[in-house]
Design a protein around this motif. Structure first.
Motif, short mmCIF file in Angstrom:
data_model
loop_
_atom_site.label_atom_id
_atom_site.label_comp_id
_atom_site.label_asym_id
_atom_site.label_seq_id
_atom_site.Cartn_x
_atom_site.Cartn_y
_atom_site.Cartn_z
N GLN A 1 27.29 -37.10 15.74
CA GLN A 1 27.10 -37.78 17.01
C GLN A 1 26.56 -36.77 18.01
N SER A 2 25.75 -37.27 18.95
CA SER A 2 25.20 -36.38 19.96
C SER A 2 24.84 -37.21 21.18
N GLU A 3 24.20 -36.55 22.16
CA GLU A 3 23.87 -37.25 23.40
C GLU A 3 22.93 -38.42 23.17
N MET B 1 35.45 -33.31 27.31
CA MET B 1 35.02 -32.95 25.96
C MET B 1 36.08 -32.10 25.27
N SER C 1 36.95 -35.73 19.74
CA SER C 1 35.69 -35.05 20.07
C SER C 1 34.55 -36.03 20.29
N LYS D 1 30.00 -36.27 24.36
CA LYS D 1 28.96 -35.28 24.05
C LYS D 1 28.20 -35.00 25.34
N TYR D 2 27.38 -33.97 25.34
CA TYR D 2 26.76 -33.53 26.59
C TYR D 2 25.26 -33.39 26.45
N TRP E 1 22.89 -31.12 26.91
CA TRP E 1 22.78 -29.68 27.17
C TRP E 1 21.39 -29.29 27.64
N GLY E 2 20.39 -30.07 27.32
CA GLY E 2 19.03 -29.70 27.69
C GLY E 2 18.56 -30.24 29.02
N LYS E 3 19.37 -31.08 29.67
CA LYS E 3 18.94 -31.72 30.92
C LYS E 3 19.39 -30.90 32.13
N PRO F 1 22.67 -33.10 33.85
CA PRO F 1 23.18 -33.69 32.61
C PRO F 1 24.35 -34.64 32.83
N ARG F 2 24.53 -35.54 31.87
CA ARG F 2 25.66 -36.45 31.90
C ARG F 2 26.43 -36.35 30.60
#
Lengths: 390, 256
Positions: B40-42, B99, B105, B108-109, B111-113, B116-117
Motif C-alpha cells: 500500500q502507498s499514497e 503513521m 500501518s 501512508k504519506y 513523501w514526494g509532494k 503532502p497529505r
C-alpha cells in the motif's frame, strides 16, 4: 591565516562547511519534499529529526528548569552564578527545536493549527502547547540579560517581580512536556522492543532530562571556559558533579527495578541487535559516569567531570534514539539510517546553537553574577573577530 | 447504524477489481504497473496480496477507537457514526504521529509532494452516507468483499466459521483486535502470513487507552504540582528572609 581581515581557524572552516551543506539540504527539503531530503518512508515516518532534534534537543535544554528550580524554589544560592548560562542554553535549545520542527513537519505553514483545532486527547498536542508556552517563559527569563546590557533598569524590575511565577510555570511546563515526550511512545507498546517498551517511559524521560540538564551545564561551562575564558568556578562544577552522581544512581536503580519487574533481565544479557544498542546506552549513561564520579578526586577535576558529563549526554542521547528508532526496527522489518542531507540539517541546527551561544556569551552578561559590581559592557568588536575564536 | 466490511479470502479470486474501483473512487492512477505493486502507498489505499494462490486484502481496519484519531494533535482524523474513520486534510500539519501510532500501518504519506497529505482507505464516506456500498464491495464479482450492517456481518462471519469447520483459521480478524474494528477478515491461513499483527501482540484493548491513562492524570497533577512548587518556594523564601533579618539583628547586637 587571514583572508580579508577575517582570521581563518579550524572551527570557523568547519562551521562554514556545515552551514553550506545545511543550506543546500534546506533547498532540497523545501523544493523537493521530505522524501528527497530524508530516508524517512512509510515504514519509518519518524527519523533523525524527531529522534535527535526534537527528543534529544528538548532533553539537553532541560538544565534551564533544573537549575532555576534549585536556585529560586529550593534556594540553593551557590548555584546562582549558573542560572544565566543554563537559561540561555534552554532558550536556544527550545528555539532551535522549533526550527527543527519546521523542517520535519510536512506542512509547517499550518503549525498554528495546533492553537485552533485542539485535540485534548493527543500527547503531541500537550507537548506542542507546553513547548510553545515554555519558550515564551524562557524568553522572559532570558530578557533581563539583554535589558541589562542596554542599561534598561525599569523593565528589569518588572520582569524581576514576576520572576518567581515564571520559574514555577517553567518547572510545571517542563515536568509536563519532558515526561510527555516519553508518553508519545506509550501508544505503540506492540511495536517496541521490550527493552524500551515500559509503561514507566514518561517517568524515565523526565528523570533523564534532569540528569542531562546537570550534565549539559557542566559540559557547556567547560567548553565556554576553554573557548572564551569564561566558565564556572570549580567548586560549583564539583557540586553539580555530585548531584549528577546521585541522580544517575537513582535512575540506574529504577531502570534495574523496571527490568526485574517486567521479567526481562535475562534477555538483556543475551546478545542481539537490540541488546548491543542497549549495552552501548547503559555503558555511556551509567557505567562510565558512575565509575568516574564515585572518586572524590575525579569530582574535583574539571577534565574528569567533563568526560563524565559528555558520557552521560551521549548515553541518554543513545537512549532516546533507541526508543524512537532501534526499538521498532524488528517490528518494521527494516533498518533506518539517516540520509546525509538529513544529518547535515541536524548539524546545521547544532552549529547555529553553538554560534548563538558564543554570540550571547560575548555580548551579554551571561557569566557574570548579577549581584557583583557593575561590569564594563563588552567592547563592540566586529562579530567575526570575537566569535568562534578557537 | 454502524456499517462494516467483511472480506472472505476463500471467496476471493484475486481479480483486483476492488483495487481498480478504489483507485477510480479516490481519483488515483491505476494501470498494470500499479496493479503489480504489492504494497500500500499514497496512490494505493488497498491491495490484494497473493501467496500460493491464496489471497488477502489489506485496507484500513477502521478501528472503533482509532489510534490515529487519538494521537493527532489537530484532530484531523475522526470516526464517523456510520463507521468510516475519515481524514480532514485541511487540518493536518504533517507530524505523521498517526503513521507511527497505527497498529496496522495503514496511514501512508506523500513523501514526494511539497504540501503532502496522509492517505489511507476512508471507506467511501460519501457513498456510505448516501446508503450505497463502498466502491470495492460494489465492484467485487464474487462477494468476497461484502458491505453491510456491522452486527449483521459479524453474525454472518460467525455463521461461516461454524458452517465450514476446518476451512478457516478459527478467528474473525478485526472483531476484538485493539477493541474492535469495522473491517472483518476471514482466512484459511494465519493472518500474520500477510503481515497482519497477531491479536496476542496488539491486544484487545483500544490503543488510545495507553496514553489516555497518563493524559487523564493531568487535571489533577497540574494544580497539585503547582501548589507544591509554590509552597516550597514560599517556605524557602520565608526562611531566607528570616535568616537575613536575624543576621541583621545579630550584627546590630554585635555592634552594641
Amino acid at each position: 591565516m587571514t583572508i580579508m581581515g577575517i582570521k581563518i581557524t579550524f572551527w570557523r572552516v568547519v562551521f562554514v562547511v556545515i552551514m553550506v551543506l545545511g543550506i543546500y539540504s534546506t533547498y532540497v527539503r523545501y523544493l523537493q519534499g521530505l522524501g528527497a531530503v530524508s530516508n524517512m518512508n512509510d515504514n519509518f515516518p519518524w527519523g533523525l529529526w524527531i529522534g535527535f532534534d526534537c527528543l534529544c534537543g528538548i532533553m539537553l535544554a532541560a538544565g534551564g528548569f533544573v537549575v532555576t528550580g534549585a536556585v529560586y524554589i529550593f534556594h540553593v544560592e551557590r548555584l546562582h552564578c549558573i542560572v544565566r548560562s543554563t537559561v540561555l542554553t534552554a532558550f536556544l535549545g527550545y528555539v532551535l527545536f522549533i526550527v527543527g520542527l519546521l523542517y520535519d513537519l510536512g506542512r509547517p505553514w499550518f503549525i498554528w493549527h495546533q492553537l485552533v483545532y485542539m485535540n485534548f486527547h493527543s500527547v503531541m498536542f500537550e507537548v506542542g502547547m507546553c513547548v510553545m508556552t515554555y519558550t515564551t517563559v524562557l524568553f522572559f527569563e532570558f530578557l533581563p540579560n539583554v535589558l541589562e546590557r542596554f542599561n534598561l533598569h525599569t523593565p528589569i524590575r518588572w520582569v524581576k517581580k514576576i520572576y518567581p511565577i515564571l520559574i514555577i510555570l517553567g518547572i510545571l511546563l517542563s515536568t509536563l512536556h519532558q515526561s510527555s515526550l516519553g508518553s508519545l511512545f506509550l501508544i505503540v507498546p506492540e511495536k517496541m522492543n521490550p527493552f524500551w517498551a515500559t509503561p514507566a517511559l514518561p517517568f524515565f524521560f523526565f528523570l533523564s532530562a534532569i540528569a542531562c540538564g546537570l550534565a549539559m551545564t557542566i559540559f557547556e561551562s567547560t567548553l565556554s571556559s576553554r573557548a572564551f575564558g569564561r566558565g564556572l568556578e570549580r567548586s560549583v562544577l564539583t557540586e553539580l558533579g555530585g548531584a549528577l552522581y546521585v541522580v544517575l544512581w537513582v535512575i540506574g536503580l529504577l531502570r534495574v527495578e523496571d527490568y526485574v519487574n517486567r521479567g526481562i533481565v535475562k534477555s538483556i544479557f543475551q546478545p542481539s541487535y537490540e541488546a548491543y544498542f542497549l549495552w552501548a546506552e547503559l555503558t555511556m549513561a551509567f557505567v562510565i559516569p558512575l565509575i568516574i564520579l564515585s572518586f572524590k578526586a575525579a569530582r574535583k577535576s574539571p577534565t574528569m567531570l567533563y568526560i563524565a558529563s559528555l558520557s552521560t549526554i551521549l548515553g541518554f542521547v543513545t537512549n532516546r534514539l533507541n526508543v524512537a528508532m532501534t526499538s521498532m526496527e524488528t517490528w518494521i522489518g527494516h533498518h533506518y539510517l539517516p540520509k546525509w542531507t538529513e544529518v547535515s540539517i541536524t548539524l546545521m541546527i547544532c552549529a547555529m546553537g553553538f554560534f548563538c551561544f558564543s554570540l550571547a556569551v560575548n555580548y551579554l552578561p551571561i557569566f557574570e553574577d548579577e549581584h557583583s559590581e557593575k561590569h564594563e559592557p563588552a567592547p563592540l568588536i566586529p562579530i567575526a573577530e570575537q566569535t568562534l575564536v578557537h | 447504524m454502524s456499517k462494516a466490511i467483511l472480506y472472505d479470502a476463500t471467496l476471493c479470486i484475486g481479480c483486483k477489481q476492488c483495487e481498480g474501483a478504489c483507485a477510480e473512487q479516490n481519483k488515483l492512477p491505476y494501470d498494470d504497473k500499479v496493479a503489480g505493486e504489492t504494497i500500500q502507498s499514497e496512490h494505493k489505499y488497498t491491495v490484494v496480496l497473493t501467496q500460493n494462490d491464496r489471497y488477502m486484502r489489506r485496507l484500513c481496519q477502521h478501528c472503533n477507537e482509532p489510534a490515529c484519531a487519538s494521537v493527532c494533535p489537530v484532530g484531523a482524523f475522526h470516526k464517523t457514526k456510520e463507521g468510516p474513520v475519515v481524514y480532514d486534510v485541511w487540518k493536518c500539519i504533517g507530524c505523521r504521529y498517526c503513521m507511527l501510532a497505527c497498529a496496522f500501518s495503514q496511514p501512508k504519506y506523500q513523501w514526494g509532494k511539497l504540501n503532502p497529505r496522509v492517505t489511507k482507505c476512508i471507506m467511501c464516506p460519501d457513498r456510505v452516507q448516501a446508503g450505497k456500498p463502498t466502491a470495492c464491495a460494489e465492484a467485487c464479482p464474487t462477494g468476497a468483499t461484502k458491505f453491510g450492517e456491522r452486527d449483521d456481518l459479524i453474525a454472518e462471519a460467525k455463521d461461516r466459521l461454524k458452517q465450514n469447520p476446518g476451512t478457516y483459521v478459527d478467528e474473525i480478524y478485526g472483531l476484538t483486535e485493539v477493541g474492535g474494528t469495522s473491517v472483518f477478515l476471514l482466512s484459511p491461513v494465519p493472518f500474520e502470513d500477510y503481515g497482519l499483527p497477531k491479536l496476542a501482540k496488539i491486544g484487545d484493548k483500544p490503543l488510545p487507552e495507553y496514553t489516555g491513562r497518563v493524559m487523564e492524570l493531568m487535571p489533577d497533577f497540574i494544580p497539585l504540582w503547582a501548589l507544591i512548587l509554590g509552597g516550597v518556594y514560599w517556605v524557602s523564601n520565608r526562611r531566607a528572609e528570616v535568616a537575613e533579618v536575624e543576621a541583621e539583628e545579630r550584627a546590630l547586637r554585635g555592634e552594641k
